[in-house]
Scaffold this active site. Structure first.
Site, PDB file in Angstrom:
ATOM      1  N   SER A  82       0.843  -1.204   0.000  1.00  0.00           N
ATOM      2  CA  SER A  82       0.000   0.000   0.000  1.00  0.00           C
ATOM      3  C   SER A  82       0.877   1.253   0.000  1.00  0.00           C
ATOM      4  CB  SER A  82      -0.961  -0.055   1.188  1.00  0.00           C
ATOM      5  OG  SER A  82      -2.024   0.855   1.024  1.00  0.00           O
ATOM      6  N   HIS A 119      -4.653  -1.788  -4.069  1.00  0.00           N
ATOM      7  CA  HIS A 119      -5.992  -2.261  -3.676  1.00  0.00           C
ATOM      8  C   HIS A 119      -7.006  -2.066  -4.796  1.00  0.00           C
ATOM      9  CE1 HIS A 119      -4.091  -2.454   0.188  1.00  0.00           C
ATOM     10  NE2 HIS A 119      -4.034  -1.143   0.325  1.00  0.00           N
TER      11      HIS A 119
END
Length: 247
Positions: free
Chosen positions: A134, A170
C-alpha cells in the site's frame, strides 16, 4: 549485491491470518526474501512502519510472524527518534526492507526530514530488496492515489521516484481507486500507472517491470496508460497483467 541488481517488490499484500497468531507472512512476503538470494542463514529483514506512526502493537504482531517465518527481523523506527544510531548502515546490512501501509504523505515527509530517502536509494542501488504494501508500495514510484488527506482519494505526485511510473494499490477491494486512476491518467495528472489487486506484487529489476506474482489465485496487476479518445475527451487504457500464483 545481495539481490544481484536493484530490486523492488511493490505489493497490495504480504500478510495472511495466522493459525496461532493474528498474522503470518504470506507467499508474497516470502518471495521478497527469495529475490534477495539469501542462502545458508536466516534472512535479515527490517520493517519500516513510519506510515502508521511506528505502532508498537503492530511491530509485536510482525515479530511473531517473523519468528514463524524464520527471519532475522528488526524494526527501523523514526518515532519519537530513530531507534538505531546509523539508519543508513542499518539498511545496508539488510537483505529486505519491508515498508508497511498507512499514510504515504506522512511517510514521505518524515523520511525526507531524516534523510531516509537518500539512505533507501543507496540500499536499493546496493542490492537490498525494497518491498512493501500500500503506502509501502506507492512510495517507490513517482506517486499514485492515496487517502492520506482524508476519505476522498487524491493524487500524490512527490514520491521517491525510484521507479519512473505511478502506482495504484488495492485495485479490486477499494472500488473508488480504479476510476480515479483512470481519470488522473487520462488528464495527465498521473503518467503510466502500475496497479495491483490485493495479494499481488510487481517485481522490478532496475526500473523494468519483470514479473507479476500473487498469493491469491486469479488476481492480477494492471498497466494504465493514456489513450486518444474518439472525441476531445481523453481516455485511459487498462491492460491486465496476469500473475504467477506463488501458492
Amino acid at each position: 549485491m545481495a539481490a544481484g541488481q536493484p530490486t523492488i517488490l511493490a505489493t497490495s499484500g504480504g500478510y495472511k491470518p495466522g493459525s496461532r497468531t493474528r498474522i503470518e507472512f504470506d507467499s508474497v512476503m516470502h518471495y521478497a526474501v527469495e529475490l534477495a538470494g539469501v542462502t545458508g542463514r536466516a534472512p535479515r529483514v527490517t520493517h519500516i512502519g513510519t506510515a502508521s506512526g511506528d505502532q508498537r502493537w503492530w511491530a509485536a504482531e510482525m515479530d511473531q510472524a517473523a519468528r514463524i517465518a524464520g527471519f532475522d527481523f528488526s524494526h527501523l523506527n523514526l518515532f519519537t527518534m530513530p531507534n538505531v544510531e546509523d539508519p543508513e548502515a542499518h539498511l545496508l546490512e539488510q537483505d529486505v526492507v519491508w515498508v508497511n501501509g498507512g499514510s504515504v504523505v506522512n511517510l514521505l515527509a518524515v523520511w525526507r526530514a531524516h534523510g531516509l530517502d537518500r539512505h533507501l536509494r543507496k540500499a536499493w542501488e546496493n542490492g537490498v530488496v525494497l518491498a512493501g504494501v500500500s503506502a509501502g508500495s506507492i512510495c517507490w514510484f513517482k506517486g499514485g492515489v492515496t487517502d492520506s488527506f482524508g476519505p476522498e482519494l487524491k493524487p500524490v505526485t512527490n514520491s521517491l521516484g525510484f521507479l519512473p511510473f505511478h502506482n495504484g494499490v488495492h485495485f479490486d477491494s477499494e472500488l473508488r481507486r480504479r476510476p480515479l486512476v483512470h481519470k488522473l491518467v487520462a488528464n495527465g495528472t498521473l503518467g503510466e500507472t502500475h496497479c495491483t489487486d490485493d495479494g499481488v506484487g510487481l517485481v522490478y529489476h532496475g526500473t523494468e517491470l519483470t514479473e507479476v506474482v500473487s498469493s491469491v489465485k486469479n488476481k492480477a496487476g494492471f498497466r494504465v496508460t493514456a489513450g486518444a479518445g474518439e472525441s476531445v475527451d481523453a481516455i485511459a487504457v487498462e491492460e491486465r497483467l496476469e500473475s504467477r500464483f506463488l501458492g
